[in-house]
Each structure stands twice: as C-alpha cells, then as structure tokens.
Motif scaffolding. Sequence first.
Motif, PDB file in Angstrom:
ATOM      1  N   LEU A   1      -8.737 -16.418   5.264  1.00 16.16           N
ATOM      2  CA  LEU A   1      -8.466 -14.992   5.399  1.00 16.16           C
ATOM      3  C   LEU A   1      -8.212 -14.591   6.852  1.00 16.16           C
ATOM      4  CD1 LEU A   1     -11.274 -13.657   3.018  1.00 16.16           C
ATOM      5  CD2 LEU A   1      -8.830 -13.696   2.547  1.00 16.16           C
ATOM      6  N   HIS A   2      -8.004 -15.564   7.702  1.00 19.99           N
ATOM      7  CA  HIS A   2      -7.882 -15.228   9.125  1.00 19.99           C
ATOM      8  C   HIS A   2      -6.551 -14.545   9.451  1.00 19.99           C
ATOM      9  CE1 HIS A   2      -5.189 -18.569  10.336  1.00 19.99           C
ATOM     10  NE2 HIS A   2      -5.849 -19.268   9.437  1.00 19.99           N
ATOM     11  N   SER A   3      -6.565 -13.832  10.564  1.00 20.11           N
ATOM     12  CA  SER A   3      -5.377 -13.178  11.118  1.00 20.11           C
ATOM     13  C   SER A   3      -4.779 -12.137  10.174  1.00 20.11           C
ATOM     14  CB  SER A   3      -4.325 -14.228  11.502  1.00 20.11           C
ATOM     15  OG  SER A   3      -4.873 -15.160  12.416  1.00 20.11           O
ATOM     16  N   ASN A   4      -5.637 -11.282   9.645  1.00 18.79           N
ATOM     17  CA  ASN A   4      -5.218 -10.122   8.860  1.00 18.79           C
ATOM     18  C   ASN A   4      -5.702  -8.880   9.607  1.00 18.79           C
ATOM     19  OD1 ASN A   4      -3.916 -10.863   6.134  1.00 18.79           O
ATOM     20  ND2 ASN A   4      -5.604 -12.312   6.272  1.00 18.79           N
ATOM     21  N   GLY A   5      -6.183  -7.893   8.909  1.00 17.07           N
ATOM     22  CA  GLY A   5      -6.697  -6.691   9.565  1.00 17.07           C
ATOM     23  C   GLY A   5      -7.968  -6.200   8.917  1.00 17.07           C
ATOM     24  N   PHE A   6      -8.791  -7.122   8.431  1.00 17.95           N
ATOM     25  CA  PHE A   6     -10.014  -6.748   7.737  1.00 17.95           C
ATOM     26  C   PHE A   6     -11.026  -6.133   8.692  1.00 17.95           C
ATOM     27  CE2 PHE A   6      -8.679 -10.649   5.271  1.00 17.95           C
ATOM     28  CZ  PHE A   6      -8.112  -9.930   4.228  1.00 17.95           C
ATOM     29  N   GLY A   7     -11.571  -4.985   8.318  1.00 15.74           N
ATOM     30  CA  GLY A   7     -12.613  -4.339   9.095  1.00 15.74           C
ATOM     31  C   GLY A   7     -13.981  -4.575   8.503  1.00 15.74           C
ATOM     32  N   THR A   8     -14.009  -5.060   7.248  1.00 18.53           N
ATOM     33  CA  THR A   8     -15.257  -5.277   6.520  1.00 18.53           C
ATOM     34  C   THR A   8     -15.171  -6.547   5.690  1.00 18.53           C
ATOM     35  OG1 THR A   8     -15.510  -2.871   6.295  1.00 18.53           O
ATOM     36  CG2 THR A   8     -16.850  -4.231   4.853  1.00 18.53           C
ATOM     37  N   ILE A   9     -16.259  -7.288   5.661  1.00 14.86           N
ATOM     38  CA  ILE A   9     -16.366  -8.423   4.739  1.00 14.86           C
ATOM     39  C   ILE A   9     -16.874  -7.836   3.432  1.00 14.86           C
ATOM     40  CG2 ILE A   9     -17.465 -10.639   4.263  1.00 14.86           C
ATOM     41  CD1 ILE A   9     -17.964 -10.861   7.324  1.00 14.86           C
TER      42      ILE A   9
ATOM     43  N   ASP B   1       0.840  -1.185   0.000  1.00 19.25           N
ATOM     44  CA  ASP B   1       0.000   0.000   0.000  1.00 19.25           C
ATOM     45  C   ASP B   1       0.878   1.239   0.000  1.00 19.25           C
ATOM     46  OD1 ASP B   1      -1.537   2.261   1.227  1.00 19.25           O
ATOM     47  OD2 ASP B   1      -3.128   0.759   1.180  1.00 19.25           O
ATOM     48  N   ILE B   2       0.583   2.164  -0.885  1.00 14.68           N
ATOM     49  CA  ILE B   2       1.400   3.357  -1.043  1.00 14.68           C
ATOM     50  C   ILE B   2       1.399   4.230   0.217  1.00 14.68           C
ATOM     51  CG2 ILE B   2      -0.429   4.771  -2.047  1.00 14.68           C
ATOM     52  CD1 ILE B   2       1.741   5.827  -4.008  1.00 14.68           C
ATOM     53  N   PHE B   3       0.350   4.139   1.042  1.00  9.46           N
ATOM     54  CA  PHE B   3       0.246   5.005   2.204  1.00  9.46           C
ATOM     55  C   PHE B   3       0.876   4.444   3.468  1.00  9.46           C
ATOM     56  CE2 PHE B   3      -3.328   6.200  -0.544  1.00  9.46           C
ATOM     57  CZ  PHE B   3      -2.943   7.504  -0.816  1.00  9.46           C
ATOM     58  N   ASP B   4       0.713   3.154   3.707  1.00 13.42           N
ATOM     59  CA  ASP B   4       1.206   2.631   4.976  1.00 13.42           C
ATOM     60  C   ASP B   4       2.154   1.446   4.856  1.00 13.42           C
ATOM     61  OD1 ASP B   4      -0.590   0.651   4.317  1.00 13.42           O
ATOM     62  OD2 ASP B   4      -2.071   1.261   5.786  1.00 13.42           O
ATOM     63  N   GLY B   5       2.523   1.063   3.651  1.00 16.69           N
ATOM     64  CA  GLY B   5       3.493  -0.017   3.477  1.00 16.69           C
ATOM     65  C   GLY B   5       2.968  -1.408   3.793  1.00 16.69           C
ATOM     66  N   LEU B   6       1.664  -1.551   3.941  1.00 18.81           N
ATOM     67  CA  LEU B   6       1.079  -2.858   4.228  1.00 18.81           C
ATOM     68  C   LEU B   6       0.785  -3.608   2.935  1.00 18.81           C
ATOM     69  CD1 LEU B   6      -1.347  -1.798   7.072  1.00 18.81           C
ATOM     70  CD2 LEU B   6       0.772  -3.088   7.315  1.00 18.81           C
ATOM     71  N   PRO B   7       0.804  -4.934   2.977  1.00 17.85           N
ATOM     72  CA  PRO B   7       0.513  -5.718   1.771  1.00 17.85           C
ATOM     73  C   PRO B   7      -0.907  -5.472   1.269  1.00 17.85           C
ATOM     74  CG  PRO B   7       1.382  -7.111   3.514  1.00 17.85           C
ATOM     75  CD  PRO B   7       1.124  -5.767   4.117  1.00 17.85           C
ATOM     76  N   VAL B   8      -1.064  -5.547  -0.037  1.00 21.40           N
ATOM     77  CA  VAL B   8      -2.351  -5.358  -0.687  1.00 21.40           C
ATOM     78  C   VAL B   8      -2.648  -6.610  -1.501  1.00 21.40           C
ATOM     79  CG1 VAL B   8      -3.616  -3.956  -2.378  1.00 21.40           C
ATOM     80  CG2 VAL B   8      -2.010  -2.863  -0.808  1.00 21.40           C
ATOM     81  N   MET B   9      -3.908  -7.007  -1.535  1.00 21.18           N
ATOM     82  CA  MET B   9      -4.317  -8.176  -2.304  1.00 21.18           C
ATOM     83  C   MET B   9      -4.414  -7.813  -3.785  1.00 21.18           C
ATOM     84  SD  MET B   9      -7.236  -9.836   0.200  1.00 21.18           S
ATOM     85  CE  MET B   9      -7.690 -11.095  -0.963  1.00 21.18           C
TER      86      MET B   9
ATOM     87  N   PHE C   1      -2.531 -14.511   7.781  1.00 20.66           N
ATOM     88  CA  PHE C   1      -1.289 -13.959   8.346  1.00 20.66           C
ATOM     89  C   PHE C   1      -0.496 -13.123   7.341  1.00 20.66           C
ATOM     90  CE2 PHE C   1      -1.968 -17.765  11.015  1.00 20.66           C
ATOM     91  CZ  PHE C   1      -1.969 -17.168  12.265  1.00 20.66           C
ATOM     92  N   LYS C   2      -1.185 -12.337   6.513  1.00 16.11           N
ATOM     93  CA  LYS C   2      -0.497 -11.533   5.494  1.00 16.11           C
ATOM     94  C   LYS C   2      -0.481 -10.040   5.813  1.00 16.11           C
ATOM     95  CE  LYS C   2       0.325 -14.888   2.540  1.00 16.11           C
ATOM     96  NZ  LYS C   2       1.669 -15.357   2.314  1.00 16.11           N
ATOM     97  N   GLY C   3      -1.373  -9.580   6.679  1.00 15.09           N
ATOM     98  CA  GLY C   3      -1.429  -8.156   6.997  1.00 15.09           C
ATOM     99  C   GLY C   3      -2.306  -7.339   6.063  1.00 15.09           C
ATOM    100  N   TYR C   4      -3.145  -8.002   5.282  1.00 15.99           N
ATOM    101  CA  TYR C   4      -4.045  -7.292   4.375  1.00 15.99           C
ATOM    102  C   TYR C   4      -5.083  -6.506   5.172  1.00 15.99           C
ATOM    103  CZ  TYR C   4      -2.391 -10.794   0.968  1.00 15.99           C
ATOM    104  OH  TYR C   4      -1.641 -11.610   0.170  1.00 15.99           O
ATOM    105  N   ARG C   5      -5.543  -5.405   4.614  1.00 17.78           N
ATOM    106  CA  ARG C   5      -6.581  -4.594   5.241  1.00 17.78           C
ATOM    107  C   ARG C   5      -7.906  -4.650   4.485  1.00 17.78           C
ATOM    108  NH1 ARG C   5      -3.811  -5.245   8.915  1.00 17.78           N
ATOM    109  NH2 ARG C   5      -2.559  -3.734  10.031  1.00 17.78           N
ATOM    110  N   ARG C   6      -7.856  -5.048   3.194  1.00 21.28           N
ATOM    111  CA  ARG C   6      -9.069  -5.132   2.375  1.00 21.28           C
ATOM    112  C   ARG C   6      -9.113  -6.452   1.627  1.00 21.28           C
ATOM    113  NH1 ARG C   6     -10.617  -1.503  -1.842  1.00 21.28           N
ATOM    114  NH2 ARG C   6     -12.664  -2.320  -1.341  1.00 21.28           N
ATOM    115  N   ILE C   7     -10.311  -6.990   1.491  1.00 18.86           N
ATOM    116  CA  ILE C   7     -10.537  -8.174   0.659  1.00 18.86           C
ATOM    117  C   ILE C   7     -10.849  -7.646  -0.734  1.00 18.86           C
ATOM    118  CG2 ILE C   7     -11.952 -10.227   0.300  1.00 18.86           C
ATOM    119  CD1 ILE C   7     -12.669 -10.045   3.329  1.00 18.86           C
TER     120      ILE C   7
END
Length: 132
Positions: free
Chosen positions: A71-79, A15-23, A51-57
């Motif tokens: 998809l467990h153990s990531n950072g998803f706030g929304t399905i 992710d360009i903003f926070d350096g987190l992995p993106v799907m 366990f990837k650190g994704y924030r969006r599906i």
Amino acid sequence: KETSPLGSNRKEELDIFDGLPVMTKLELRRVSLEHGGYHTPYLNETLYLHFKGYRRIENLEEYTGLKSLWLHSNGFGTIENISHLHQLRCLFLQRNALTKIENLHGLNSLVQLDLSENAIRMVEGLSHLKQL
C-alpha cells in the motif's frame, strides 16, 4: 466513455469529489488480475496497490487470504479496514500521510511492517504484534 478491462465505466472507480482513484471492489479485482492474481478475492496471497493515489484503505473484506499487502506511496492518512487480515505477514505502508500507528489489532501474523517516510512522531500500538 472509458471502459475498464472488466467492462465497467472507469469513471465509477474515481472519487466523485476529487477525481482520485478509489479502492472499489472492481478496482481491487482489476489490479489483482493485472498482477497475475485470482478473480476470487480470498485466493490472493499478495495484492499490489502501491502508487495508485488512493486516499482510503477500503473494500478488502473478501481478501482474507492475503499474506502480503503493498500500500506504499498513496495518500493514506489513516490505517483502517485491515484488522480482518489475520494471515497478513507483510504490510508496506511507507510514503503515505500517516500520523499515527493504529488499527493493527488482529494482525497477529505480521512479521514485517514498513511505515517509513510518514509523519508518525511516536511509535506506539505495536506491543501486541509479538512476531514483529
């Protein structure tokens, strides 16, 4: 420059903003191959994205043959972005940041759903999932 096994710049997958992995589509293909899956998305029946650190599906449109999605153990706030996965039987979303059960329409083949260890306060939105 760090290069991924599929030849792209690894930085493009963060992710360009926070350096987190993106799907991204490339990231999904890389992970699929890493776990013995197929290069052609719709041929994959299982996708291990835990366990990837994704924030969006996202970017799962081509994975229509999925029966199991980890998809467990990531950072998803929304399905989100999974209602097209009509063959999906098992969905693992435990240990995320979910607060609401939503967007599960179209998943009529679902027989196993793990939403444990999230911040969900009310169980709702599951009555249409007759096999669950």
